[in-house]
Design a protein around this motif. Structure first.
Motif, PDB file in Angstrom:
ATOM      1  N   GLN A 125       0.709  -1.156  -0.006  1.00 32.20           N
ATOM      2  CA  GLN A 125      -0.021   0.047  -0.053  1.00 32.20           C
ATOM      3  C   GLN A 125       0.811   1.366  -0.081  1.00 32.20           C
ATOM      4  N   THR A 126       2.103   1.180   0.198  1.00 32.30           N
ATOM      5  CA  THR A 126       2.992   2.436   0.027  1.00 32.30           C
ATOM      6  C   THR A 126       3.755   2.362  -1.063  1.00 32.30           C
ATOM      7  N   ALA A 127       3.472   1.690  -2.087  1.00 34.43           N
ATOM      8  CA  ALA A 127       3.681   1.763  -3.323  1.00 34.43           C
ATOM      9  C   ALA A 127       2.879   2.195  -4.502  1.00 34.43           C
ATOM     10  N   SER A 128       3.344   3.193  -5.301  1.00 31.33           N
ATOM     11  CA  SER A 128       2.504   3.591  -6.365  1.00 31.33           C
ATOM     12  C   SER A 128       2.263   2.397  -7.734  1.00 31.33           C
ATOM     13  N   SER A 129       1.167   2.409  -8.125  1.00 31.58           N
ATOM     14  CA  SER A 129       0.971   1.711  -9.309  1.00 31.58           C
ATOM     15  C   SER A 129       1.361   2.193 -10.481  1.00 31.58           C
ATOM     16  N   ALA A 130       1.857   3.649 -10.571  1.00 31.05           N
ATOM     17  CA  ALA A 130       2.210   4.382 -11.844  1.00 31.05           C
ATOM     18  C   ALA A 130       3.387   3.569 -12.464  1.00 31.05           C
ATOM     19  N   GLY A 131       3.319   3.637 -13.645  1.00 29.04           N
ATOM     20  CA  GLY A 131       4.374   2.836 -14.376  1.00 29.04           C
ATOM     21  C   GLY A 131       4.407   1.281 -14.566  1.00 29.04           C
ATOM     22  N   LEU A 132       3.637   0.634 -13.832  1.00 28.22           N
ATOM     23  CA  LEU A 132       3.335  -0.728 -14.078  1.00 28.22           C
ATOM     24  C   LEU A 132       2.406  -0.940 -15.232  1.00 28.22           C
ATOM     25  N   ALA A 133       2.601  -2.098 -15.702  1.00 27.72           N
ATOM     26  CA  ALA A 133       1.841  -2.307 -17.155  1.00 27.72           C
ATOM     27  C   ALA A 133       0.952  -3.620 -16.960  1.00 27.72           C
ATOM     28  N   LEU A 134       0.065  -3.652 -17.774  1.00 33.05           N
ATOM     29  CA  LEU A 134      -1.026  -4.748 -17.702  1.00 33.05           C
ATOM     30  C   LEU A 134      -0.220  -5.808 -18.328  1.00 33.05           C
ATOM     31  N   ILE A 135      -0.741  -6.999 -17.847  1.00 33.86           N
ATOM     32  CA  ILE A 135       0.115  -8.338 -18.283  1.00 33.86           C
ATOM     33  C   ILE A 135      -0.500  -8.762 -19.817  1.00 33.86           C
ATOM     34  N   THR A 136      -1.778  -8.759 -19.778  1.00 34.27           N
ATOM     35  CA  THR A 136      -2.296  -9.151 -21.127  1.00 34.27           C
ATOM     36  C   THR A 136      -4.007  -8.538 -21.125  1.00 34.27           C
ATOM     37  N   LEU A 137      -4.530  -8.339 -22.160  1.00 30.17           N
ATOM     38  CA  LEU A 137      -5.952  -7.987 -22.259  1.00 30.17           C
ATOM     39  C   LEU A 137      -6.852  -9.185 -21.428  1.00 30.17           C
ATOM     40  N   GLY A 138      -7.833  -8.486 -20.753  1.00 27.30           N
ATOM     41  CA  GLY A 138      -8.712  -9.286 -20.002  1.00 27.30           C
ATOM     42  C   GLY A 138      -8.245  -9.845 -18.680  1.00 27.30           C
ATOM     43  N   PHE A 139      -7.050  -9.419 -18.392  1.00 27.51           N
ATOM     44  CA  PHE A 139      -6.466  -9.988 -17.024  1.00 27.51           C
ATOM     45  C   PHE A 139      -5.807  -8.839 -16.333  1.00 27.51           C
ATOM     46  N   SER A 140      -6.322  -8.620 -14.949  1.00 26.24           N
ATOM     47  CA  SER A 140      -5.955  -7.124 -14.695  1.00 26.24           C
ATOM     48  C   SER A 140      -4.610  -7.264 -13.880  1.00 26.24           C
ATOM     49  N   ALA A 141      -3.714  -8.234 -13.669  1.00 27.74           N
ATOM     50  CA  ALA A 141      -2.557  -8.181 -13.158  1.00 27.74           C
ATOM     51  C   ALA A 141      -1.411  -7.395 -13.906  1.00 27.74           C
ATOM     52  N   VAL A 142      -0.402  -6.992 -13.129  1.00 25.78           N
ATOM     53  CA  VAL A 142       0.512  -5.915 -13.610  1.00 25.78           C
ATOM     54  C   VAL A 142       1.754  -6.528 -13.271  1.00 25.78           C
ATOM     55  N   ASP A 143       2.818  -5.853 -14.138  1.00 27.79           N
ATOM     56  CA  ASP A 143       4.226  -6.306 -13.609  1.00 27.79           C
ATOM     57  C   ASP A 143       5.127  -5.294 -14.258  1.00 27.79           C
ATOM     58  N   THR A 144       6.264  -5.524 -14.056  1.00 26.83           N
ATOM     59  CA  THR A 144       7.228  -4.433 -14.477  1.00 26.83           C
ATOM     60  C   THR A 144       8.236  -4.723 -15.724  1.00 26.83           C
ATOM     61  N   TYR A 145       7.697  -5.598 -16.442  1.00 22.20           N
ATOM     62  CA  TYR A 145       8.486  -5.988 -17.622  1.00 22.20           C
ATOM     63  C   TYR A 145       9.009  -5.012 -18.499  1.00 22.20           C
ATOM     64  N   LEU A 146       8.104  -3.900 -18.805  1.00 29.13           N
ATOM     65  CA  LEU A 146       8.652  -3.161 -19.638  1.00 29.13           C
ATOM     66  C   LEU A 146       9.842  -2.051 -19.126  1.00 29.13           C
ATOM     67  N   SER A 147      10.264  -2.298 -17.850  1.00 23.38           N
ATOM     68  CA  SER A 147      11.474  -1.537 -17.241  1.00 23.38           C
ATOM     69  C   SER A 147      12.608  -1.957 -18.185  1.00 23.38           C
ATOM     70  N   ARG A 148      12.658  -3.157 -18.702  1.00 25.66           N
ATOM     71  CA  ARG A 148      13.823  -3.608 -19.489  1.00 25.66           C
ATOM     72  C   ARG A 148      13.843  -2.677 -20.869  1.00 25.66           C
ATOM     73  N   HIS A 149      12.941  -2.038 -21.048  1.00 24.46           N
ATOM     74  CA  HIS A 149      12.797  -1.336 -22.398  1.00 24.46           C
ATOM     75  C   HIS A 149      12.916   0.109 -22.364  1.00 24.46           C
ATOM     76  N   VAL A 150      13.210   0.652 -20.955  1.00 19.09           N
ATOM     77  CA  VAL A 150      13.313   2.081 -20.792  1.00 19.09           C
ATOM     78  C   VAL A 150      14.216   2.847 -22.073  1.00 19.09           C
ATOM     79  N   GLY A 151      15.352   2.141 -22.063  1.00 11.73           N
ATOM     80  CA  GLY A 151      16.440   2.647 -23.051  1.00 11.73           C
ATOM     81  C   GLY A 151      15.849   2.625 -24.489  1.00 11.73           C
ATOM     82  N   ASP A 152      15.257   1.608 -24.847  1.00 12.38           N
ATOM     83  CA  ASP A 152      14.443   1.679 -26.091  1.00 12.38           C
ATOM     84  C   ASP A 152      13.451   2.961 -26.120  1.00 12.38           C
ATOM     85  N   PHE A 153      12.588   3.063 -25.113  1.00 12.72           N
ATOM     86  CA  PHE A 153      11.725   4.122 -25.195  1.00 12.72           C
ATOM     87  C   PHE A 153      12.364   5.568 -25.253  1.00 12.72           C
ATOM     88  N   LEU A 154      13.338   5.660 -24.613  1.00 16.43           N
ATOM     89  CA  LEU A 154      14.375   6.869 -24.597  1.00 16.43           C
ATOM     90  C   LEU A 154      14.868   7.117 -26.112  1.00 16.43           C
TER      91      LEU A 154
END
Length: 205
Positions: A176-205
């Motif tokens: 409850q002390t963590a923000s959900s901003a920046g997390l990403a949905l895992i797949t459509l129709g399933f509400s779990a999230v993860d930090t997978y896209l953090s490995r692509h920060v350089g690509d987005f940059l």
């Protein structure tokens, strides 16, 4: 079963050790051997099947995620100076773009589901198109990378969603002390999230 979901680090590692005055001929031999295998199995249009048995026979006939190989081949072309690898990478990427990605269909990024629409597929395409643009300077690959990046970004939570609910045992399932901003949905129709896209920060940059 041998899948095409190959990490593309070997050509980068090869460049890294060479920059220190070393060499790894075994690594290069593996890379060029795999590139020859890709050349033998890619269709004239650049299509690749999702998976093959060790004898080279098709194990999964889906053709929507061969973009994995384009990054590898483009980086191998840089490492070796062989233009044929880059030409094959562009052929594979051209097939993926024309048949799937240009219509916003990013499929098959997860190992267990070849037809799932997901951000993994888009992120892998983003890296491939960025690599091709870096190696060729062609605007078409920059445009393709932007489409993949835009698709990918739609999966990211841009605001903090309160996660105060508890599971069946009455215990909070989320810090409850963590923000959900920046997390990403895992797949459509399933509400779990993860930090997978953090490995692509350089690509987005």
């Amino acid at each position: 079963i041998y899948t095409l979901s190959l990490h593309d680090a070997l050509p980068i590692s090869l460049d890294s050790v060479r920059s220190r005055g070393q060499d790894e001929p075994g690594w290069l031999a593996w890379c060029t051997g795999y590139a020859r295998w890709l050349a033998d199995h890619a269709g004239p249009d650049g299509s690749l099947h999702r998976a093959y048995y060790l004898d080279g026979q098709v194990a999964d006939d889906a053709v929507n995620d061969g973009i994995h190989a384009a990054t590898f081949l483009a980086r191998l072309a840089r490492s070796t100076g062989e233009p044929g690898y880059l030409a094959l990478a562009e052929r594979i990427a051209g097939y993926a773009w024309a048949n799937f990605h240009s219509a916003g269909r990013f499929l098959g990024g997860t190992l267990e589901n070849p037809n799932c629409c997901d951000r993994e597929a888009a992120s892998i395409a983003l890296r491939a198109y960025l690599t091709l643009h870096a190696e060729t300077g062609r605007p078409r690959w920059r445009h393709a990378a932007q489409v993949a990046g835009d698709f990918c970004a739609t999966w990211v939570l841009g605001w903090d969603i309160p996660m105060g609910a508890a599971d069946a045992s009455g215990q909070p399932f989320y810090d409850q002390t963590a923000s959900s901003a920046g997390l990403a949905l895992i797949t459509l129709g399933f509400s779990a999230v993860d930090t997978y896209l953090s490995r692509h920060v350089g690509d987005f940059l």
